[in-house]
Structure formats: C-alpha cells, structure tokens
Design an enzyme around this catalytic site. Structure first.
Site, PDB file in Angstrom:
ATOM      1  N   HIS A 335       0.946  -1.180  -0.069  1.00  0.00           N
ATOM      2  CA  HIS A 335       0.036   0.047  -0.045  1.00  0.00           C
ATOM      3  C   HIS A 335       0.998   1.407   0.044  1.00  0.00           C
ATOM      4  CE1 HIS A 335      -2.961   3.224   1.171  1.00  0.00           C
ATOM      5  NE2 HIS A 335      -3.794   2.272   0.875  1.00  0.00           N
ATOM      6  N   ASP A 394      -7.714  -4.949  -0.184  1.00  0.00           N
ATOM      7  CA  ASP A 394      -8.256  -5.885  -1.155  1.00  0.00           C
ATOM      8  C   ASP A 394      -8.125  -7.594  -0.922  1.00  0.00           C
ATOM      9  OD1 ASP A 394      -9.213  -3.860  -2.986  1.00  0.00           O
ATOM     10  OD2 ASP A 394      -7.069  -3.504  -3.093  1.00  0.00           O
TER      11      ASP A 394
END
Length: 458
Positions: A335, A394
């Site tokens: 991320h 996700d």
C-alpha cells in the site's frame, strides 16, 4: 463496427500511425523526471505522498516522522472525522448494528447523528432508492454495458438531466445531490447487472423493488438475489465492507479525481462520474478481483497449501514473473501509506474467518492468511529495498464477496457504492473551502521542429 457507413482506419494504417508516433515522440525517461525533481505519481522519493491539500474528512496514518525527518512505520490507522475505524467496527459488533448509514452521515456532516437524525436519514435514503420514473428503462435497460462501472458512470451523468438544479453549487444543493446519489447508486448497479446478465451472459434477469426498512447492505442483497433471501450475518458482513471502504483520504486516485473536477467548478454528476472512472482502473478499485484470480491460480498450482516452504517459493516465482500473469505483483499486498498493517484488512480478516469456515471456504481463507504472512518476507528478499509491505484491504474483500455469492461483475461497483459518501464529502470541502483550481505543472522535454508546408511533406 458500430458505424458501417463511416470510413475507418484499416489495421495496417493504425500500425503505421503507431510507428510514426513512436518514431517522432521521444521516450519519457523516468530517470530524467527524477533528475528534474518531478514527483512521479505525486509521490516523494521516500515513498510518501506529495502534500497537495488539507482535509477534515479523514486521515490515513501509516508512519511517524522523527525530528530528523526519518520515517518510522507504525500499525496503520484510518480515522473518519476524528473517529478511528476500529472504534466504528467495534460499535457495530458490540451492538449488532448496521453502521454504514451512520458513517455516511458522519462523513457528510462531520459529526455523529443523534437517534432522531439517524432514523430520519435512513428513511431519506430508503425513499430515494427508487430511480426517477422512466430512468431505468431509458438509461439502463435500453443501453446495456458489459462493464458495470462504465454503466454506473454513465447513469450518474444521466441524472443531470433529471435534476432541475444540476448546476447549483450551493452547499444545500450539493448535499441534496450527494444524498440522492448515495441512495440511488446501489439500484443503478443492480439494474445494470441484471440487463448485463440478459444481454451478455444470456441468463434470466429479475428486478425487485426496494423493501421498506432495509439498510443499504440489506437492500443490495435483497435486490441482487433472485429469492431476495439473506441472513443477518451476511448483511452485517457486507455492511462492514461498505463501512471500511467509505473513504480513504483526499489523495487516493478516485477521490483526488473528484477533487480536481470539483476545483474546476463543474457539477456534482460530472465529478462523481469521473471518480467512478478512476476507481474502475485495476490499479485502484479492481484489485480485489485480481486477488481472487491469483488465489485460484495459487491453489491450482501449489500441491500442499499448508506447506509454508512451497507457498513461499511459489510467491517468489510470481514476484520474479516466472508464474502468474507476468506482472510480478502479489495482489492484495502493499500500500502507498500502510507498511505494517492496513486496519481495513485486519477488520475484514477477523470478520471473514467465521463465515469462511461455516461456508466451506476455509482453504481459500487460510491461503490468504499464508500470503499475508509469507509475502512480506519474500518481497524483502527479492526486492532488497527498505520498503516493507503488508496486506491491504483487497486481500480479503474479494473472498467476502465470493462467500456472499456476489458476482465478480459487482466487486468494483460495490467499492464505488461504498466510496460515494467519501467522494461527496471531499467535493463539498473542495467547493466550500479550497476555492482554487488544481493545476500542477508539466515540463516540456520535446525538441523543436520546423513547420513544413502540406505540399512539401513526403
């Protein structure tokens, strides 16, 4: 294809034009950009984001800075209007409540609703779930799309024509438009999915009217499923997904897109439609689908999923582009801000476990846990860089949607439905307080060339 009587470029002509483009346009070297101080992707060289604005909507926290400027990774936090996402998730658990509607109010208005406000707001959303008369027929059923994100973006734009005050950028009107879109988008999504099933999948379609007294999560499951049946636990899990996806700071791609358009003075429908277009991209909102495809691929090719050594080496092959789709990416890992942990991923992981074992998805769940545990080590060994990676939201959201029996067509559209409140909150902030068009600079690095008259060109 669509205009048979209109002249079109032949494939060989297109290939020639592509060759011309590559021949006459210099390659944009990333190293040159770095030398000129360009913040590619609006990212600093230390991996942090370029500070492009200030916001009161939410905060994405993944690191601290020491007095000398050193970045120190810390467990991630996501804060909505000063309230930690973990606190909101705990409230939903402790009192067995649907919390998405409360989060919508919080993001839009800046504080928590009282009991009366909450009840009225839920009724208001419920009232606006049914689309304007003729809209579904004219804008959705008569123009199906194989991609629901494109259909949703077009549907949002079409709502402009149904709004007598579409160009009014006053605060009350933007809030009115925002609430309407938040309520309407789930219905647009389900309708678009049904006609997509009929036209492109050659399957039966069915349409259900909204049911009185349902939360947003219940409404989605009720109108999506043919028999309209779902369990309270299923709806609560979907509500949790909506809640953790509701906003993620002003700098993520789709929210920044919404703020850029809003800074120009354009209308709400144009700004939100553009944000949907940004979220459609697989580098942004489409990643959870990539996670599920990669998960299936790993389970098909790893003989013993419980063997950490075998899983670790297969992940290594994926990073080396020796396996997988050739991207070298382990989807669901890494991320831009979080490096130790993504709070959204941890919330979804903790809540997905029970359903995974109850519904027979334990092998998939355990493999995702193995990827979360092993991938950071493999990444560090292969990349030899200082950046750490962790699981992002996700990694587990796609499995939750699969366990809920939701079609892959809806994975990214559900993300959009959850994120509309955040987009609208940032739009309000941009219009009300920023009041300056966003216009960064690009440095021209091409070479001068003389103008040759049309008659003299070869």
């Amino acid at each position: 294809m669509y205009y048979p009587d209109v002249p079109a470029l032949e494939p060989d002509e297109l290939e020639l034009l592509c060759h011309e483009y590559l021949e006459h346009n210099a390659h944009l070297d990333p190293k040159l950009a770095d030398q000129m101080g360009v913040k590619r992707g609006l990212r600093n060289l230390d991996g942090t984001g370029v500070l492009a604005g200030i916001t009161n909507v939410s905060s994405v926290i993944g690191y601290d800075r020491t007095p000398d400027g050193t970045i120190v990774p810390i467990p991630g936090r996501l804060v909505y209007r000063g309230i930690d996402i973990d606190t909101l998730a705990a409230e939903a658990d402790n009192h067995d409540r649907f919390l998405f509607e409360e989060v919508v109010w919080l993001l839009l208005f800046g504080s928590l609703p009282n009991k009366e406000q909450h009840a009225k707001f839920c009724k208001l959303l419920e009232h606006h779930r049914e689309l304007p008369r003729g809209f579904a027929d004219d804008m959705i059923l008569n123009s199906p799309s194989p991609n629901l994100m494109n259909k949703m973006a077009r549907s949002v734009l079409a709502m402009y024509s149904y709004d007598e005050h579409a160009e009014d950028s006053s605060l009350p009107n933007i809030l009115r438009q925002s609430i309407n879109l938040i309520a309407e988008l789930p219905t647009m999504m389900v309708n678009a999915y049904q006609i997509k099933r009929r036209v492109y999948d050659r399957s039966s379609m069915y349409f259900h009217l909204p049911t009185e007294g349902q939360s947003t999560a219940e409404h989605i499951l009720s109108t999506y499923r043919a028999d309209q049946k779902f369990t309270h636990e299923e709806a609560r899990l979907l509500d949790l997904c909506l809640m953790v996806h509701a906003d993620h700071g002003g700098g993520n791609c789709s929210t920044f897109t919404c703020r850029v358009l809003s800074s120009s003075g354009t209308d709400t429908y144009a700004a939100i439609s553009a944000a949907i277009g940004a979220l459609k991209g697989p580098k942004h909102g489409g990643a959870n689908l990539k996670v599920m495809h990669q998960l299936d691929y790993i389970l098909e090719n790893v003989e013993n999923p419980a063997d950490d050594g075998e899983v670790r080496e297969f992940l290594r092959k994926i990073i080396r582009k020796e396996a997988g789709d050739g991207s070298g990416l382990i989807y669901g890992m890494g991320h831009a801000v979080y490096t130790v942990s993504d709070p959204r991923a941890q919330i979804l992981k903790n809540h997905a476990r029970r359903m995974a074992y109850a519904k027979g998805y334990d092998e998939e769940f355990e493999m995702l846990c193995s990827i979360e545990r092993l991938a950071p080590q493999v990444f560090a060994e292969e990349k030899h860089g200082p950046k750490k990676v962790c699981a992002n939201v996700d990694l587990f959201s796609g499995l939750i949607y699969r366990m809920l029996g939701i079609s892959e067509d809806l994975y990214t559209p559900l993300f959009a439905i959850a994120r509309v409140p955040g987009w609208c909150a940032h739009r309000v902030e941009e219009v009300e307080f920023a009041n300056r068009i966003i216009r960064p600079a690009y440095k021209y690095v091409g070479k001068p060339q003389p103008y040759i008259t049309l008659a003299e060109r070869a």
